[in-house]
Design a protein around this motif. Structure first.
Motif, PDB file in Angstrom:
ATOM      1  N   LEU A  31       3.595  15.272  72.580  1.00  0.00           N
ATOM      2  CA  LEU A  31       4.070  15.046  71.209  1.00  0.00           C
ATOM      3  C   LEU A  31       5.464  15.609  70.978  1.00  0.00           C
ATOM      4  N   VAL A  32       5.739  16.736  71.623  1.00  0.00           N
ATOM      5  CA  VAL A  32       7.075  17.331  71.519  1.00  0.00           C
ATOM      6  C   VAL A  32       8.093  16.379  72.156  1.00  0.00           C
ATOM      7  N   GLU A  82       8.658  13.225  69.971  1.00  0.00           N
ATOM      8  CA  GLU A  82       9.509  13.440  68.802  1.00  0.00           C
ATOM      9  C   GLU A  82      10.964  13.660  69.219  1.00  0.00           C
ATOM     10  N   TYR A  83      11.147  14.379  70.315  1.00  0.00           N
ATOM     11  CA  TYR A  83      12.512  14.572  70.809  1.00  0.00           C
ATOM     12  C   TYR A  83      13.174  13.219  71.111  1.00  0.00           C
ATOM     13  N   ASP A 110      14.011  11.353  67.946  1.00  0.00           N
ATOM     14  CA  ASP A 110      15.193  11.906  67.261  1.00  0.00           C
ATOM     15  C   ASP A 110      16.483  11.542  67.980  1.00  0.00           C
ATOM     16  N   GLN A 111      16.398  11.530  69.291  1.00  0.00           N
ATOM     17  CA  GLN A 111      17.614  11.487  70.096  1.00  0.00           C
ATOM     18  C   GLN A 111      18.095  10.055  70.384  1.00  0.00           C
ATOM     19  N   PRO A 117       8.805  13.513  54.930  1.00  0.00           N
ATOM     20  CA  PRO A 117       8.113  14.691  55.498  1.00  0.00           C
ATOM     21  C   PRO A 117       6.598  14.690  55.275  1.00  0.00           C
ATOM     22  N   LEU A 118       6.140  14.222  54.103  1.00  0.00           N
ATOM     23  CA  LEU A 118       4.698  14.220  53.850  1.00  0.00           C
ATOM     24  C   LEU A 118       3.987  13.216  54.752  1.00  0.00           C
ATOM     25  N   LYS A 171       5.023  12.075  57.547  1.00  0.00           N
ATOM     26  CA  LYS A 171       5.136  12.571  58.915  1.00  0.00           C
ATOM     27  C   LYS A 171       4.067  13.635  59.188  1.00  0.00           C
ATOM     28  N   ALA A 172       3.893  14.559  58.239  1.00  0.00           N
ATOM     29  CA  ALA A 172       2.875  15.608  58.393  1.00  0.00           C
ATOM     30  C   ALA A 172       1.489  14.971  58.467  1.00  0.00           C
ATOM     31  N   GLN A 173       1.220  13.998  57.602  1.00  0.00           N
ATOM     32  CA  GLN A 173      -0.101  13.353  57.603  1.00  0.00           C
ATOM     33  C   GLN A 173      -0.355  12.611  58.911  1.00  0.00           C
ATOM     34  N   ARG A 195       0.974  13.404  61.820  1.00  0.00           N
ATOM     35  CA  ARG A 195       0.764  14.409  62.878  1.00  0.00           C
ATOM     36  C   ARG A 195      -0.664  14.956  62.819  1.00  0.00           C
ATOM     37  N   ILE A 196      -1.178  15.137  61.587  1.00  0.00           N
ATOM     38  CA  ILE A 196      -2.549  15.627  61.450  1.00  0.00           C
ATOM     39  C   ILE A 196      -3.535  14.592  61.993  1.00  0.00           C
ATOM     40  N   GLU A 215      -3.590  14.722  65.662  1.00  0.00           N
ATOM     41  CA  GLU A 215      -4.367  15.891  66.113  1.00  0.00           C
ATOM     42  C   GLU A 215      -5.874  15.635  65.996  1.00  0.00           C
ATOM     43  N   ARG A 216      -6.251  14.828  65.025  1.00  0.00           N
ATOM     44  CA  ARG A 216      -7.681  14.576  64.825  1.00  0.00           C
ATOM     45  C   ARG A 216      -8.276  13.678  65.901  1.00  0.00           C
ATOM     46  N   LEU A 262      -2.771  19.326  53.336  1.00  0.00           N
ATOM     47  CA  LEU A 262      -2.321  19.318  54.734  1.00  0.00           C
ATOM     48  C   LEU A 262      -2.980  20.466  55.487  1.00  0.00           C
ATOM     49  N   GLU A 308      -3.318  22.390  59.753  1.00  0.00           N
ATOM     50  CA  GLU A 308      -2.616  22.694  61.010  1.00  0.00           C
ATOM     51  C   GLU A 308      -1.360  23.521  60.715  1.00  0.00           C
ATOM     52  N   VAL A 368       2.140  22.055  61.603  1.00  0.00           N
ATOM     53  CA  VAL A 368       2.460  20.865  60.813  1.00  0.00           C
ATOM     54  C   VAL A 368       2.874  21.294  59.401  1.00  0.00           C
ATOM     55  N   TYR A 386       6.503  20.894  57.573  1.00  0.00           N
ATOM     56  CA  TYR A 386       6.571  20.178  56.294  1.00  0.00           C
ATOM     57  C   TYR A 386       7.287  21.038  55.248  1.00  0.00           C
ATOM     58  N   ASP A 391      10.976  21.271  55.935  1.00  0.00           N
ATOM     59  CA  ASP A 391      11.707  20.032  55.590  1.00  0.00           C
ATOM     60  C   ASP A 391      11.861  19.884  54.078  1.00  0.00           C
ATOM     61  N   GLN A 392      10.821  20.291  53.370  1.00  0.00           N
ATOM     62  CA  GLN A 392      10.721  19.941  51.959  1.00  0.00           C
ATOM     63  C   GLN A 392      11.416  20.945  51.038  1.00  0.00           C
ATOM     64  N   PRO A 432      17.797  18.552  68.064  1.00  0.00           N
ATOM     65  CA  PRO A 432      16.504  18.095  68.589  1.00  0.00           C
ATOM     66  C   PRO A 432      16.060  18.795  69.879  1.00  0.00           C
ATOM     67  N   ALA A 434      12.772  21.079  70.189  1.00  0.00           N
ATOM     68  CA  ALA A 434      11.717  20.770  71.173  1.00  0.00           C
ATOM     69  C   ALA A 434      11.421  22.006  72.019  1.00  0.00           C
ATOM     70  N   ARG A 440       9.434  24.469  70.017  1.00  0.00           N
ATOM     71  CA  ARG A 440       8.037  24.046  69.847  1.00  0.00           C
ATOM     72  C   ARG A 440       7.242  24.295  71.121  1.00  0.00           C
TER      73      ARG A 440
END
Lengths: 251, 251
Positions: free
Chosen positions: A90-91, A94-95, A98-99, A111-112, A114-116, A118-119, A122-123, B86, B88, B91, B95, B98-99, B111, B115, B118
């Motif tokens: 995952l790292v 995302e790198y 971004d790049q 951001p929200l 994105k966080a959701q 990522r969760i 993870e699930r 939210l 984790e 995460v 968030y 960022d926010q 980036p 990475a 992280r």
């Protein structure tokens, strides 16, 4: 893209000789679902790369230079100062997102959201833990299958709630790619289990629709292995003699 | 900031009555290191919040409304549509970073650096797994201590390599906050182990210097519990009767 031999590097094999072309180096095992996550991002964003396959049962001695704990996937960035290496699917995903702009970002910019996402990614972990006993033991218990299906239900509920063809929306995105590798492997169960196992088409209606749709994606097609090849590999694992190179053999 | 009682909510206790003020709600357990990660970010970025403590042995029935798997930490955002929650720690940390601009970002903007940070945070996991048998069993084996120290060495090597007072550089940053909670707990070992255990001051020279420095940070001070309080809690766990509310008792 590369003349590196199509085989998994083992203990005792010398480092592959790679051209000093500054191109990203991608270390993986051909059947590793976490490695496939990174490969999907590489393909989706059309990022040039060399592929180097690592035998996970007998790792080459030089591999810890790139991945201190010996894990795959890893990427190495020979174009940057110090030629840094990154690990953790995952790292890395995302790198890369971004790049490399590619045809647009795979991670949501909000951001929200994105966080959701990522969760949600993870699930998948409970479903993954639950499916291992099913995929990699010869005669899994009925309980193992029940646990697996219960853990998967989160995703049926979520895709239904989102009401879009993909988890990411109208277009394929990061959640889709990060969970796909396991969905590619589930159909192998019909070859390895006695009862030709399939996910229940009523209980997992929307998730199976999603699966058929994602299977059409160009990047998915580039990275996919046939369910029979996955089954063939699983059988070598059942016998405690994992043969990673069956990925490159004809069916 | 809030009139919620200073105790952990248990099975059978009704939901706390919270004012409809749109302020972020932070669900945690006072001794949970993952919860402390989030609290550190809340303090460092001066984010207003209500604290709700959850008894992890006997969770209140309503808690799965906020955290589907019943885990802490969780945050709920009553100011946003649907009042999303939210989970984790990492995460949530990202968030919040960022926010809320606060006094500047905690995560690196580059980036590659992000990475790498992280990955370093993920590399705490082996030390955490190794320290649990030491922290939470009455008479840990000498092997357990050795494993713990070996896993920790990664951080001594890394801070020495970085050559800066903090992992983040000249100023405290995300790696420092995300690994700190475990370093706050290690000194409790001198009260729970027979030999008044301390980390070796030669082997962990730079890491201990870092620890003394981070201990001075304002946000760290706001969230810290005394080593003797941690030890007191550990003893309730050794006895299989975890008492989370000892956090609010005088020493």
């Amino acid at each position: 893209m590369s003349s590196i031999p199509l085989k998994h590097f083992k203990k005792g094999t010398p480092k592959p000789e790679l051209p000093e072309d500054g191109i990203l180096r991608f270390y993986s095992m051909r059947f590793c679902p976490y490695s496939q996550r990174v490969r999907l991002v590489l393909e989706a964003k059309k990022i040039p790369h060399h592929k180097i396959y690592i035998d996970l049962s007998e790792k080459p001695e030089w591999y810890t230079d790139f991945s201190p704990l010996g894990k795959v996937p890893a990427i190495q960035l020979p174009g940057l100062k110090g030629q840094p290496a990154l690990v953790e699917s995952l790292v890395i995903a995302e790198y890369l997102d971004d790049q490399y702009p590619g045809e647009g970002p795979l991670f949501p910019k909000d951001p929200l959201q994105k966080a959701q996402d990522r969760i949600l990614i993870e699930r998948l972990a409970p479903a993954v833990s639950a499916v291992y006993p099913v995929l990699f033991t010869k005669n899994p218990s009925p309980d193992a299958l029940t646990n697996f299906e219960n853990a998967l239900e989160v995703f049926e509920v979520e895709i239904t709630k989102r009401g879009t063809p993909y988890f990411a929306g109208q277009k394929i995105g990061i959640v889709d790619y990060m969970i796909w590798p396991w969905f590619e492997r589930f159909p192998a169960l019909k070859y390895t289990l006695p009862e030709k196992y399939e996910l229940d088409s009523k209980r997992f209606k929307n998730l199976l629709k999603w699966r058929d749709l994602v299977a059409q994606d160009e990047s998915v097609k580039k990275t996919e292995l046939d369910a029979q090849i996955h089954a063939k590999f699983m059988r070598t694992r059942h016998a405690n003699e994992p043969n990673y190179d069956v990925a490159f053999e004809p069916l």
